[in-house]
Enzyme design. Structure first.
Site, PDB file in Angstrom:
ATOM      1  N   HIS A 195       0.995  -1.155  -0.024  1.00  0.00           N
ATOM      2  CA  HIS A 195      -0.133  -0.159  -0.045  1.00  0.00           C
ATOM      3  C   HIS A 195       1.148   1.176   0.067  1.00  0.00           C
ATOM      4  O   HIS A 195       0.665   2.230  -0.832  1.00  0.00           O
ATOM      5  CB  HIS A 195      -0.890  -0.081   1.318  1.00  0.00           C
ATOM      6  CG  HIS A 195      -1.496   1.185   1.328  1.00  0.00           C
ATOM      7  ND1 HIS A 195      -2.402   1.685   0.551  1.00  0.00           N
ATOM      8  CD2 HIS A 195      -1.322   2.237   2.412  1.00  0.00           C
ATOM      9  CE1 HIS A 195      -2.989   3.206   1.159  1.00  0.00           C
ATOM     10  NE2 HIS A 195      -1.923   3.334   2.258  1.00  0.00           N
ATOM     11  N   ARG A 302      -9.479   2.427  -7.362  1.00  0.00           N
ATOM     12  CA  ARG A 302      -9.352   1.742  -6.115  1.00  0.00           C
ATOM     13  C   ARG A 302     -10.571   2.317  -5.097  1.00  0.00           C
ATOM     14  O   ARG A 302     -10.027   3.262  -4.597  1.00  0.00           O
ATOM     15  CB  ARG A 302      -8.029   1.378  -5.643  1.00  0.00           C
ATOM     16  CG  ARG A 302      -7.047   0.533  -6.185  1.00  0.00           C
ATOM     17  CD  ARG A 302      -5.930   0.554  -5.351  1.00  0.00           C
ATOM     18  NE  ARG A 302      -5.002  -0.226  -5.822  1.00  0.00           N
ATOM     19  CZ  ARG A 302      -4.001  -0.217  -6.858  1.00  0.00           C
ATOM     20  NH1 ARG A 302      -3.692   1.052  -6.918  1.00  0.00           N
ATOM     21  NH2 ARG A 302      -3.202  -0.919  -7.153  1.00  0.00           N
ATOM     22  N   ARG A 338     -13.288  -0.304  -9.711  1.00  0.00           N
ATOM     23  CA  ARG A 338     -13.170  -1.579  -8.907  1.00  0.00           C
ATOM     24  C   ARG A 338     -14.026  -1.730  -7.827  1.00  0.00           C
ATOM     25  O   ARG A 338     -13.871  -0.626  -7.091  1.00  0.00           O
ATOM     26  CB  ARG A 338     -11.707  -1.890  -8.773  1.00  0.00           C
ATOM     27  CG  ARG A 338     -11.526  -3.174  -7.845  1.00  0.00           C
ATOM     28  CD  ARG A 338     -10.163  -3.598  -7.742  1.00  0.00           C
ATOM     29  NE  ARG A 338      -9.593  -2.670  -6.795  1.00  0.00           N
ATOM     30  CZ  ARG A 338      -8.479  -2.967  -6.456  1.00  0.00           C
ATOM     31  NH1 ARG A 338      -7.678  -3.952  -6.856  1.00  0.00           N
ATOM     32  NH2 ARG A 338      -8.030  -2.558  -5.250  1.00  0.00           N
ATOM     33  N   GLU A 437      -6.151 -12.050 -11.187  1.00  0.00           N
ATOM     34  CA  GLU A 437      -5.218 -11.701 -10.336  1.00  0.00           C
ATOM     35  C   GLU A 437      -4.947 -13.138  -9.599  1.00  0.00           C
ATOM     36  O   GLU A 437      -4.165 -12.881  -8.481  1.00  0.00           O
ATOM     37  CB  GLU A 437      -5.236 -10.417  -9.515  1.00  0.00           C
ATOM     38  CG  GLU A 437      -6.698 -10.482  -8.940  1.00  0.00           C
ATOM     39  CD  GLU A 437      -6.727  -9.110  -8.243  1.00  0.00           C
ATOM     40  OE1 GLU A 437      -6.015  -8.161  -8.000  1.00  0.00           O
ATOM     41  OE2 GLU A 437      -7.813  -8.751  -7.808  1.00  0.00           O
ATOM     42  N   ASN A 460       0.033  -7.469  -9.537  1.00  0.00           N
ATOM     43  CA  ASN A 460       0.380  -7.462  -7.917  1.00  0.00           C
ATOM     44  C   ASN A 460       0.078  -8.545  -7.091  1.00  0.00           C
ATOM     45  O   ASN A 460       0.975  -9.244  -6.462  1.00  0.00           O
ATOM     46  CB  ASN A 460      -0.202  -6.106  -7.230  1.00  0.00           C
ATOM     47  CG  ASN A 460       0.200  -4.652  -8.163  1.00  0.00           C
ATOM     48  OD1 ASN A 460       1.103  -4.826  -8.796  1.00  0.00           O
ATOM     49  ND2 ASN A 460      -0.615  -3.677  -7.876  1.00  0.00           N
ATOM     50  N   ASP A 461      -1.026  -8.889  -7.539  1.00  0.00           N
ATOM     51  CA  ASP A 461      -1.693 -10.270  -6.764  1.00  0.00           C
ATOM     52  C   ASP A 461      -1.168 -11.524  -7.435  1.00  0.00           C
ATOM     53  O   ASP A 461      -0.702 -12.458  -6.958  1.00  0.00           O
ATOM     54  CB  ASP A 461      -3.236 -10.160  -6.621  1.00  0.00           C
ATOM     55  CG  ASP A 461      -3.459  -9.234  -5.343  1.00  0.00           C
ATOM     56  OD1 ASP A 461      -2.814  -9.545  -4.286  1.00  0.00           O
ATOM     57  OD2 ASP A 461      -4.287  -8.503  -5.262  1.00  0.00           O
ATOM     58  N   ARG A 471       3.506 -10.189  -1.243  1.00  0.00           N
ATOM     59  CA  ARG A 471       4.003  -9.187  -1.896  1.00  0.00           C
ATOM     60  C   ARG A 471       4.351  -8.053  -0.946  1.00  0.00           C
ATOM     61  O   ARG A 471       4.866  -6.941  -1.490  1.00  0.00           O
ATOM     62  CB  ARG A 471       2.765  -8.454  -2.724  1.00  0.00           C
ATOM     63  CG  ARG A 471       1.388  -8.250  -2.187  1.00  0.00           C
ATOM     64  CD  ARG A 471       0.141  -7.821  -3.043  1.00  0.00           C
ATOM     65  NE  ARG A 471       0.098  -6.526  -3.159  1.00  0.00           N
ATOM     66  CZ  ARG A 471      -1.069  -5.992  -3.660  1.00  0.00           C
ATOM     67  NH1 ARG A 471      -1.893  -6.786  -4.364  1.00  0.00           N
ATOM     68  NH2 ARG A 471      -1.123  -4.796  -3.983  1.00  0.00           N
ATOM     69  N   CYS A 508      -3.485  -3.574 -15.007  1.00  0.00           N
ATOM     70  CA  CYS A 508      -3.360  -2.572 -14.263  1.00  0.00           C
ATOM     71  C   CYS A 508      -2.359  -2.862 -12.838  1.00  0.00           C
ATOM     72  O   CYS A 508      -2.417  -1.987 -11.924  1.00  0.00           O
ATOM     73  CB  CYS A 508      -4.925  -2.330 -13.428  1.00  0.00           C
ATOM     74  SG  CYS A 508      -5.557  -3.791 -12.628  1.00  0.00           S
TER      75      CYS A 508
HETATM   76  C1  PEP Z   1      -3.184  -5.999  -8.534  1.00  0.00           C
HETATM   77  O1  PEP Z   1      -3.518  -6.907  -7.968  1.00  0.00           O
HETATM   78  O2  PEP Z   1      -2.579  -6.213  -9.349  1.00  0.00           O
HETATM   79  C2  PEP Z   1      -4.030  -4.707  -8.470  1.00  0.00           C
HETATM   80  C3  PEP Z   1      -4.148  -3.662  -9.322  1.00  0.00           C
HETATM   81  O3  PEP Z   1      -4.759  -4.580  -7.384  1.00  0.00           O
HETATM   82  P1  PEP Z   1      -4.334  -4.197  -5.714  1.00  0.00           P
HETATM   83  O4  PEP Z   1      -2.866  -3.787  -5.931  1.00  0.00           O
HETATM   84  O5  PEP Z   1      -5.219  -3.197  -5.307  1.00  0.00           O
HETATM   85  O6  PEP Z   1      -4.349  -5.604  -5.169  1.00  0.00           O
HETATM   86 MG    MG Z   2      -5.173  -6.885  -6.536  1.00  0.00          MG
END
Ligand code: PEP
Ligand code: MG
Length: 583
Positions: A195, A302, A338, A437, A460-461, A471, A508
């Protein structure tokens, strides 16, 4: 400068260089000096203890009254458990007995007793009692702060530009901080997609995370250079180092200026393939920055930030106003909203979510929303209402299989019915997509494609689940590899399935904002890239530099490589060869 220069290396989280004074945000860890007292001082220490208990009680009652006034009595009652800890005779007597026998300061004795209590509570079989551990811990810390005369420093108190040094920053820290005064971040924990990293990028603040012990090595008012591009922090730099970094900062700013000149040019390859280049945002106020960087809409809004840092839930009207504002501000470009992605590393005090062993594998995102249709449908109605004000699209996070898409779509239909009954307009054709994801979704995306109008790959996930690498854990940040062959193969599977089903596919996750990776993603056939506004000009430069056949050939070559390192080196070399003017 009096103090010795130190070089620290962490995870580069948000690019850029800054130089400023450190502001050390106290971690929740409290250190207690071990000090003996004389027998004559015992009554005085007991009196201090009693006073601390009285003040803590007042503090909790004040919080409780405020919550009852501003929220509801039910939430306020949570604090009854805290008050009970304060009245626990066994605990109080144990402190007094030990104080007399050990003759240490009351904070030392209390701290020892508290630790024993916490250990005992966390081991009991009874789940209800075990959950009380956090109450005991919370109240214990309040009492200790009273005894030590401490108050946690807050980011809302900043009066001058500083570099924040913290164990980590919580979403409420970043939401309440005085943004004009924050030049950069350096944190002990976290990875590239935590975050704090995402927030720093969206605020265009240089940041290095995962430094492990920066809070131990830096004191408030030390001078710091943060190089968020390479992940280096320099504590109390000498004149020569300062000068080097001043020059680097000037050079980076000049490159940014050059790239910004691309703002009004299309994101189009030399042979005419048009790419949708959009931005990720957390808050509506970020839209001007998206437009200033030449973003064509929002590829990821988000919405969970709406739910954080407050004691109540956002109402339908409140959400509708925010979504409408964003939709109108970016029109005619699209905004992809989202739906709520709470859990994982984002929690809110307004919903009592359980403490889980593996929150990233737990009750988060669409799983939570499907279990709480009462909360989810408020958001769905708000999004639907906003859909008549611009090109609004919507997507579900953390889909792991087609049933979840169907269930969410079912609730969406119910939300539409409710609006129709009340004669409230919405766009019946609003595009609905799935975030891909979770590996199980990536591997079944041919099935999911039949139920949605688009995919957005959340790397990211996806990376954390595909490679089994948390992560936000700095210890294993070296294993978090976007260029891993497994990740490239999953992305290819998703893009190919979208092509076959004739739907569009975007990305994304942070990977979409890395120029070398973007070169390969372009070749794999991605239609949309959504990234932090700061990255948009760089990705546009990549797109405008490489013709499709060339990008496709590079993607093919990359898919044949065996390790993340080989892919990374290959992509970086091709980037240097083909794309000019990137830092
Ligand atoms: C991701 O998981 O790539 C994503 C964009 O969502 P977040 O980073 O909010 O989990
Ligand atoms: Mg995510």
């Amino acid at each position: 400068m009096a103090n010795a220069t130190q070089f620290l290396r962490g995870v580069p989280a948000s690019p850029g260089v800054c130089f400023g004074k450190a502001f050390l945000l106290d971690s929740e860890e409290i250190t207690i000096p071990r000090r003996h007292i004389t027998a004559e001082q015992i009554p005085q220490e007991i009196a201090r203890f009693e006073e601390a208990l009285i003040h803590t009680r007042q503090e909790i009652l004040e919080i409780q009254h405020r919550i009852a006034r501003e929220l509801d009595v039910e939430h306020a009652e949570i604090f009854n458990a805290h008050l009970l800890v304060l009245e626990d005779r066994a605990l109080i007597e144990e402190v007094i007995t030990k104080l007399k026998s050990e003759q240490l300061t009351v904070e030392c004795v209390f701290f020892d007793v508290l630790k024993r209590y916490i250990r005992a509570f966390s081991r009991v079989e009874d789940e209800y009692l075990r959950e009380r551990t956090s109450d005991v811990e919370d109240v214990g810390k309040r009492i200790l702060r009273q005894l030590l005369g401490q108050r946690r420093r807050s980011l809302a108190d900043l009066h001058e530009p500083v570099v924040i040094v913290a164990y980590d920053l919580s979403p409420s820290d970043t939401a309440t901080m005085h943004r004009d005064h924050v030049m950069g971040f350096a944190t002990d924990i976290g990875g590239r997609t935590s975050h704090t990293a995402i927030m720093a990028k969206s605020l265009e603040i240089p940041a290095v995370v995962g430094l492990e012990d920066v809070t131990q090595r830096v004191k408030s008012d030390d001078w710091l250079i943060i190089d968020g591009t390479t992940g280096v922090v320099i504590v109390n730099p000498d004149e020569a180092t300062r000068k080097t970094y001043d020059e680097l900062r000037t050079r980076l700013q000049a490159i940014d200026q050059t790239l910004l000149q691309l703002k009004d040019l299309p994101a189009q390859t030399p042979d005419g393939r048009r790419i949708q280049l959009a931005a990720n945002i957390e808050l509506p106020d970020e839209v001007p920055s998206v437009l200033a960087h030449g973003g064509e809409g929002i590829g990821l809004y988000r919405t969970e930030f709406f739910y954080l840092n407050r004691q109540d839930l956002p109402t339908e009207d409140e959400q509708f106003e925010a979504y409408r504002r964003v939709a109108q501000a970016v029109a005619p470009h699209p905004v992809v909203i989202r739906t709520l992605d709470l859990g994982g590393d984002k929690f809110t005090s307004s919903l009592k979510m359980p403490h889980e062993m593996n929150p990233f594998l737990g009750w988060r995102a669409v799983r939570f929303c499907l279990a709480r249709p009462d909360i989810f449908k408020i958001q769905l109605r708000a999004i639907l209402r906003a859909s008549t004000y611009g090109a609004v699209k919507m997507m579900y996070p953390l889909i792991s299989g087609v049933e979840e898409v169907r269930q969410a779509n079912q609730l969406l239909e119910e939300a539409k019915d409710e609006l129709r009954t009340h004669g409230i307009p919405y766009n019946a054709e609003m595009e609905v997509g799935a975030m891909i994801e979770v590996p199980s979704a990536a591997l079944t995306c041919d099935i999911i494609a039949r139920e949605v109008r688009f995919f957005s790959i959340g790397t990211n996930d996806l990376i954390q689940y595909a490679l089994a690498v948390d992560r936000v854990n700095e210890k294993i940040a070296y294993l978090y590899e976007p260029a891993h062959p497994a990740v490239l193969r999953l992305v290819k599977t998703v893009v190919d399935a979208a092509r076959a089903a004739n739907i569009w596919v975007g990305m994304c996750g942070e990977m979409a904002g890395e120029p070398a990776m973007a070169l390969l993603l372009l070749g794999l056939g991605l239609d949309e890239f959504s990234t932090s506004p700061v990255n948009i000009p760089k990705i546009k430069q990549v797109v405008r530099s490489v013709a499709m056949p060339q990008a496709q050939a590079l993607a093919q070559q990359a898919l044949a490589l065996r390790t993340a390192k080989e892919v990374e080196d290959f992509a970086a070399a091709q980037l240097r060869r083909l794309v000019k003017e990137l830092p």
